[in-house]
Design a protein around this motif. Sequence first.
Motif, PDB file in Angstrom:
ATOM      1  N   ALA A  26       0.836  -1.206   0.000  1.00 16.11           N
ATOM      2  CA  ALA A  26       0.000   0.000   0.000  1.00 16.11           C
ATOM      3  C   ALA A  26       0.870   1.254   0.000  1.00 16.11           C
ATOM      4  N   CYS A  27       1.943   1.231   0.776  1.00 19.72           N
ATOM      5  CA  CYS A  27       2.853   2.377   0.819  1.00 19.72           C
ATOM      6  C   CYS A  27       3.501   2.618  -0.543  1.00 19.72           C
ATOM      7  N   ALA A  28       3.815   1.531  -1.225  1.00 19.29           N
ATOM      8  CA  ALA A  28       4.488   1.648  -2.520  1.00 19.29           C
ATOM      9  C   ALA A  28       3.629   2.364  -3.552  1.00 19.29           C
ATOM     10  N   LEU A  29       2.315   2.359  -3.347  1.00 23.27           N
ATOM     11  CA  LEU A  29       1.392   2.998  -4.291  1.00 23.27           C
ATOM     12  C   LEU A  29       1.061   4.435  -3.905  1.00 23.27           C
ATOM     13  N   THR A  30       1.626   4.901  -2.793  1.00 25.08           N
ATOM     14  CA  THR A  30       1.263   6.219  -2.271  1.00 25.08           C
ATOM     15  C   THR A  30       1.994   7.358  -2.968  1.00 25.08           C
ATOM     16  N   SER A  31       3.310   7.219  -3.093  1.00 24.73           N
ATOM     17  CA  SER A  31       4.117   8.274  -3.714  1.00 24.73           C
ATOM     18  C   SER A  31       5.412   7.670  -4.229  1.00 24.73           C
ATOM     19  N   LYS A  32       6.143   8.441  -5.011  1.00 27.38           N
ATOM     20  CA  LYS A  32       7.412   7.948  -5.546  1.00 27.38           C
ATOM     21  C   LYS A  32       8.410   7.672  -4.426  1.00 27.38           C
ATOM     22  N   PHE A  33       8.427   8.562  -3.436  1.00 24.11           N
ATOM     23  CA  PHE A  33       9.384   8.373  -2.348  1.00 24.11           C
ATOM     24  C   PHE A  33       9.041   7.136  -1.526  1.00 24.11           C
ATOM     25  N   MET A  34       7.761   6.947  -1.224  1.00 27.75           N
ATOM     26  CA  MET A  34       7.373   5.776  -0.442  1.00 27.75           C
ATOM     27  C   MET A  34       7.534   4.498  -1.263  1.00 27.75           C
ATOM     28  N   ASN A  35       7.391   4.627  -2.570  1.00 23.75           N
ATOM     29  CA  ASN A  35       7.653   3.482  -3.438  1.00 23.75           C
ATOM     30  C   ASN A  35       9.120   3.086  -3.337  1.00 23.75           C
ATOM     31  N   PHE A  36       9.984   4.101  -3.334  1.00 21.49           N
ATOM     32  CA  PHE A  36      11.422   3.846  -3.211  1.00 21.49           C
ATOM     33  C   PHE A  36      11.740   3.184  -1.870  1.00 21.49           C
ATOM     34  N   CYS A  37      11.116   3.680  -0.802  1.00 22.07           N
ATOM     35  CA  CYS A  37      11.373   3.130   0.535  1.00 22.07           C
ATOM     36  C   CYS A  37      10.832   1.710   0.679  1.00 22.07           C
ATOM     37  N   SER A  38       9.719   1.434   0.019  1.00 19.02           N
ATOM     38  CA  SER A  38       9.052   0.141   0.188  1.00 19.02           C
ATOM     39  C   SER A  38       9.666  -0.961  -0.655  1.00 19.02           C
ATOM     40  N   ARG A  39      10.066  -0.637  -1.871  1.00 20.21           N
ATOM     41  CA  ARG A  39      10.494  -1.699  -2.775  1.00 20.21           C
ATOM     42  C   ARG A  39      11.785  -2.371  -2.330  1.00 20.21           C
ATOM     43  N   LYS A  40      12.629  -1.664  -1.574  1.00 21.16           N
ATOM     44  CA  LYS A  40      13.858  -2.304  -1.108  1.00 21.16           C
ATOM     45  C   LYS A  40      13.550  -3.441  -0.137  1.00 21.16           C
ATOM     46  N   HIS A  41      12.349  -3.387   0.473  1.00 22.58           N
ATOM     47  CA  HIS A  41      11.913  -4.474   1.349  1.00 22.58           C
ATOM     48  C   HIS A  41      11.072  -5.495   0.585  1.00 22.58           C
ATOM     49  N   LEU A  42      10.196  -5.007  -0.283  1.00 22.21           N
ATOM     50  CA  LEU A  42       9.313  -5.907  -1.024  1.00 22.21           C
ATOM     51  C   LEU A  42      10.093  -6.845  -1.941  1.00 22.21           C
ATOM     52  N   PHE A  43      11.215  -6.360  -2.454  1.00 25.23           N
ATOM     53  CA  PHE A  43      11.999  -7.164  -3.393  1.00 25.23           C
ATOM     54  C   PHE A  43      13.344  -7.598  -2.807  1.00 25.23           C
ATOM     55  N   SER A  44      13.472  -7.553  -1.487  1.00 22.10           N
ATOM     56  CA  SER A  44      14.750  -7.932  -0.875  1.00 22.10           C
ATOM     57  C   SER A  44      15.019  -9.425  -1.003  1.00 22.10           C
ATOM     58  N   ALA A  45      13.952 -10.223  -1.074  1.00 19.71           N
ATOM     59  CA  ALA A  45      14.107 -11.680  -1.202  1.00 19.71           C
ATOM     60  C   ALA A  45      13.267 -12.174  -2.373  1.00 19.71           C
ATOM     61  N   ILE A  46      13.915 -12.845  -3.308  1.00 20.02           N
ATOM     62  CA  ILE A  46      13.241 -13.410  -4.477  1.00 20.02           C
ATOM     63  C   ILE A  46      13.462 -14.918  -4.473  1.00 20.02           C
ATOM     64  N   HIS A  47      12.367 -15.668  -4.512  1.00 16.21           N
ATOM     65  CA  HIS A  47      12.449 -17.131  -4.512  1.00 16.21           C
ATOM     66  C   HIS A  47      11.783 -17.655  -5.785  1.00 16.21           C
ATOM     67  N   MET A  48      12.588 -18.239  -6.650  1.00 15.80           N
ATOM     68  CA  MET A  48      12.095 -18.742  -7.925  1.00 15.80           C
ATOM     69  C   MET A  48      11.815 -20.237  -7.820  1.00 15.80           C
ATOM     70  N   GLY A  49      10.628 -20.653  -8.281  1.00 15.86           N
ATOM     71  CA  GLY A  49      10.251 -22.053  -8.197  1.00 15.86           C
ATOM     72  C   GLY A  49      10.665 -22.841  -9.417  1.00 15.86           C
ATOM     73  N   ALA A  50      10.291 -24.119  -9.416  1.00 21.66           N
ATOM     74  CA  ALA A  50      10.647 -25.004 -10.531  1.00 21.66           C
ATOM     75  C   ALA A  50       9.408 -25.604 -11.152  1.00 21.66           C
ATOM     76  N   ILE A  51       8.363 -24.796 -11.263  1.00 21.88           N
ATOM     77  CA  ILE A  51       7.108 -25.293 -11.814  1.00 21.88           C
ATOM     78  C   ILE A  51       7.091 -25.069 -13.321  1.00 21.88           C
ATOM     79  N   PRO A  52       6.874 -26.097 -14.115  1.00 22.59           N
ATOM     80  CA  PRO A  52       6.823 -25.915 -15.568  1.00 22.59           C
ATOM     81  C   PRO A  52       5.781 -24.867 -15.938  1.00 22.59           C
ATOM     82  N   SER A  53       6.144 -23.993 -16.862  1.00 17.10           N
ATOM     83  CA  SER A  53       5.262 -22.876 -17.193  1.00 17.10           C
ATOM     84  C   SER A  53       3.940 -23.336 -17.779  1.00 17.10           C
TER      85      SER A  53
END
Length: 393
Positions: A26-53
């Motif tokens: 929700a914060c990421a959609l509020t303003s550019k600055f809050m988007n900047f502050c939020s995305r470093k947490h929202l995308f800090s961990a990326i887990h890719m699965g092995a499910i066939p597309s």
Amino acid sequence: MTLPPDLIEAIVDDLALQKDTPALKACALTSKFMNFCSRKHLFSAIHMGAIPSQDRRLGDTPRIEQLVSLLTHSPEIADCIKEFSWKLWRQDYRDQTAPIVLRNLTNIRSLTLAGLAQFRPWKDVPVRFQEAMAHLIQLPSVTKLVLKSCRNIPMPLFMSCPNLTQLKLEDVELQDTDDLINLFPNQVPSNPSRVKKFSFTNGSPASLEKLLQARRPDSLPFFDFSDLLHLSLVSYGEIGNLAEMTLKETKKLTSYTCQVKGSATGTSQIIHPQHLSTTLKCLKIKLTGTAVLPGLFQELKTLVGLNVLEELKLIFEIKPQDCTVGEEWRGLDEMLTPSNFPHLRRVKISIKGLRISKALKGELLGIPKIYLLRLGANASVTLLFSVSETVQR
């Protein structure tokens, strides 16, 4: 009223500590600055699965093509990713763009790769993928590396991991490959990685031996284990000599876990007290069956007077037909006395097996009251004893 930027950032950071993902979105959609502050947490961990597309019935785990799309349209997000795990699928090797995009990841601290070269020999993996994997593994920012179910992994991949402190290899096969020039770094770090936590699980003893004996062009080992604090060795087959090779490199070891799977010969030659640091405080041994108790006693006997052991964990994986409940348990009671282990404060014994009958479970649960009397009466030691059924998968 407008809040100061540093206060806004502190609020967003607090939401991240509370793992309140909906609020961060929700914060990421509020303003550019809050988007900047939020995305470093929202995308800090990326887990890719092995499910066939082509088969989404198995779940909605993100796929590599989604990551490619994300980083192609928002390349700045690559700097936010600190934890990256990827379970590879056959189809992932067909993606032409993925290797290019993966090279934009430069701030990863924790890297997990599963299934690397599992479906084809490493030499048949496209060169662009080889280079991308080498880039990720050899990133200066990576401090934790986990490889799972990986086959024919060439040793040069590990030559340049300058800041690696945690290494976990689970079901990994390593190979000596000196002719893959693209895997060698342009400049080898002046010193080997000083690993503090090392785990080798379910791999072949030959792979562990290759890792321990591997040398850089300057004749130094790939990894420096002198600062190793936590060691875990779990393997099929004999690992006695390899355990000794690993232990003799340590000087500050505080925790040691060892297991030889599928063996009923006991723990002979896997503790090696002459190489155990006097800093060892936690020892965890996994055993197959209870017939190995005499061998265990002999191993523990070698530690008497040479340790500051505070915690001992014993895990017995049994088959009901091979399980014994009798006088052999008194040997453990006689061994774990205050005079032998004056610093011991906690003993945890776990017995696990398939289809344990109610009668056998009752016998096993009676072991502490019948055979571990002195240990149970020792006020300075907490004794935990459990019997449980394992779930067959």
